[in-house]
Design a protein around this motif. Structure first.
Motif, PDB file in Angstrom:
ATOM      1  N   ASN A  15       0.819  -1.215   0.000  1.00 49.60           N
ATOM      2  CA  ASN A  15       0.000   0.000   0.000  1.00 49.60           C
ATOM      3  C   ASN A  15       0.849   1.260   0.000  1.00 49.60           C
ATOM      4  O   ASN A  15       0.521   2.236  -0.687  1.00 49.60           O
ATOM      5  N   ARG A  16       1.955   1.250   0.746  1.00 54.87           N
ATOM      6  CA  ARG A  16       2.861   2.419   0.751  1.00 54.87           C
ATOM      7  C   ARG A  16       3.416   2.679  -0.644  1.00 54.87           C
ATOM      8  O   ARG A  16       3.456   3.815  -1.108  1.00 54.87           O
ATOM      9  N   VAL A  17       3.858   1.618  -1.303  1.00 62.79           N
ATOM     10  CA  VAL A  17       4.420   1.774  -2.646  1.00 62.79           C
ATOM     11  C   VAL A  17       3.359   2.293  -3.610  1.00 62.79           C
ATOM     12  O   VAL A  17       3.604   3.237  -4.361  1.00 62.79           O
ATOM     13  N   TYR A  18       2.178   1.677  -3.601  1.00 64.91           N
ATOM     14  CA  TYR A  18       1.105   2.140  -4.489  1.00 64.91           C
ATOM     15  C   TYR A  18       0.751   3.604  -4.220  1.00 64.91           C
ATOM     16  O   TYR A  18       0.609   4.395  -5.153  1.00 64.91           O
ATOM     17  N   ASN A  19       0.620   3.968  -2.957  1.00 65.71           N
ATOM     18  CA  ASN A  19       0.277   5.356  -2.626  1.00 65.71           C
ATOM     19  C   ASN A  19       1.341   6.328  -3.102  1.00 65.71           C
ATOM     20  O   ASN A  19       1.024   7.396  -3.625  1.00 65.71           O
ATOM     21  N   THR A  20       2.593   5.973  -2.921  1.00 65.69           N
ATOM     22  CA  THR A  20       3.685   6.843  -3.362  1.00 65.69           C
ATOM     23  C   THR A  20       3.660   7.019  -4.880  1.00 65.69           C
ATOM     24  O   THR A  20       3.765   8.140  -5.383  1.00 65.69           O
ATOM     25  N   VAL A  21       3.520   5.930  -5.599  1.00 66.72           N
ATOM     26  CA  VAL A  21       3.507   6.002  -7.063  1.00 66.72           C
ATOM     27  C   VAL A  21       2.319   6.805  -7.553  1.00 66.72           C
ATOM     28  O   VAL A  21       2.467   7.692  -8.409  1.00 66.72           O
ATOM     29  N   TYR A  22       1.139   6.544  -7.032  1.00 67.85           N
ATOM     30  CA  TYR A  22      -0.039   7.261  -7.500  1.00 67.85           C
ATOM     31  C   TYR A  22       0.031   8.744  -7.138  1.00 67.85           C
ATOM     32  O   TYR A  22      -0.422   9.597  -7.899  1.00 67.85           O
ATOM     33  N   GLN A  23       0.633   9.063  -6.007  1.00 72.83           N
ATOM     34  CA  GLN A  23       0.829  10.464  -5.638  1.00 72.83           C
ATOM     35  C   GLN A  23       1.785  11.136  -6.621  1.00 72.83           C
ATOM     36  O   GLN A  23       1.546  12.277  -7.044  1.00 72.83           O
ATOM     37  N   GLU A  24       2.862  10.449  -6.979  1.00 72.41           N
ATOM     38  CA  GLU A  24       3.816  11.000  -7.939  1.00 72.41           C
ATOM     39  C   GLU A  24       3.151  11.220  -9.300  1.00 72.41           C
ATOM     40  O   GLU A  24       3.390  12.241  -9.954  1.00 72.41           O
ATOM     41  N   VAL A  25       2.321  10.278  -9.732  1.00 72.39           N
ATOM     42  CA  VAL A  25       1.614  10.418 -11.006  1.00 72.39           C
ATOM     43  C   VAL A  25       0.654  11.592 -10.948  1.00 72.39           C
ATOM     44  O   VAL A  25       0.588  12.416 -11.873  1.00 72.39           O
ATOM     45  N   LYS A  26      -0.065  11.705  -9.859  1.00 73.48           N
ATOM     46  CA  LYS A  26      -1.028  12.801  -9.683  1.00 73.48           C
ATOM     47  C   LYS A  26      -0.317  14.144  -9.728  1.00 73.48           C
ATOM     48  O   LYS A  26      -0.785  15.082 -10.369  1.00 73.48           O
ATOM     49  N   GLU A  27       0.820  14.242  -9.035  1.00 72.32           N
ATOM     50  CA  GLU A  27       1.579  15.490  -9.029  1.00 72.32           C
ATOM     51  C   GLU A  27       2.132  15.834 -10.399  1.00 72.32           C
ATOM     52  O   GLU A  27       2.181  17.006 -10.780  1.00 72.32           O
ATOM     53  N   SER A  28       2.555  14.822 -11.160  1.00 72.61           N
ATOM     54  CA  SER A  28       3.109  15.079 -12.488  1.00 72.61           C
ATOM     55  C   SER A  28       2.026  15.514 -13.483  1.00 72.61           C
ATOM     56  O   SER A  28       2.324  16.186 -14.464  1.00 72.61           O
ATOM     57  N   GLU A  29       0.795  15.118 -13.224  1.00 73.46           N
ATOM     58  CA  GLU A  29      -0.308  15.510 -14.102  1.00 73.46           C
ATOM     59  C   GLU A  29      -0.788  16.920 -13.798  1.00 73.46           C
ATOM     60  O   GLU A  29      -1.491  17.523 -14.594  1.00 73.46           O
ATOM     61  N   SER A  30      -0.422  17.464 -12.649  1.00 69.61           N
ATOM     62  CA  SER A  30      -0.866  18.817 -12.259  1.00 69.61           C
ATOM     63  C   SER A  30      -0.049  19.890 -12.909  1.00 69.61           C
ATOM     64  O   SER A  30       0.997  19.805 -13.340  1.00 69.61           O
TER      65      SER A  30
END
Length: 95
Positions: free
Chosen positions: A80-95
């Motif tokens: 869950n930590r890994v998934y959350n980190t990756v999805y947060q990074e993707v979300k930030e890169s899309e902003s």
């Protein structure tokens, strides 16, 4: 006949959990988690296999239920930590 101790079983299960964590870490570096549904299936299969190994060790009395549960929960938390980190990074890169 092979003599198994609780310590050797715990060590073997820890080694299996570490292999799954390593798989997650390697794929995280390549952003595959966010882009590849097949990777999720691989992780699910690995987690299922690990949980079955833990259940087997419990069923033959080499580890107790709580130890097995703790190992599976720890691995799920890492996932869950890994998934959350990756999805947060993707979300930030899309902003």
């Amino acid at each position: 006949m092979l003599e198994l101790s609780k310590e050797s079983v715990l060590s073997a299960l820890k080694h299996e959990a570490d292999k799954i964590k390593h798989l997650l870490t390697n794929q995280r570096n390549h952003q595959c988690i966010a882009q590849c549904k097949a990777f999720e299936e691989v992780v699910d299969t690995q987690m299922f296999g690990f949980s079955k190994q833990v259940e087997f060790a419990q069923s033959i009395g080499l580890i107790d239920r709580q130890e097995g549960l703790d190992m599976v929960i720890e691995l799920e938390k890492e996932l869950n930590r890994v998934y959350n980190t990756v999805y947060q990074e993707v979300k930030e890169s899309e902003s």
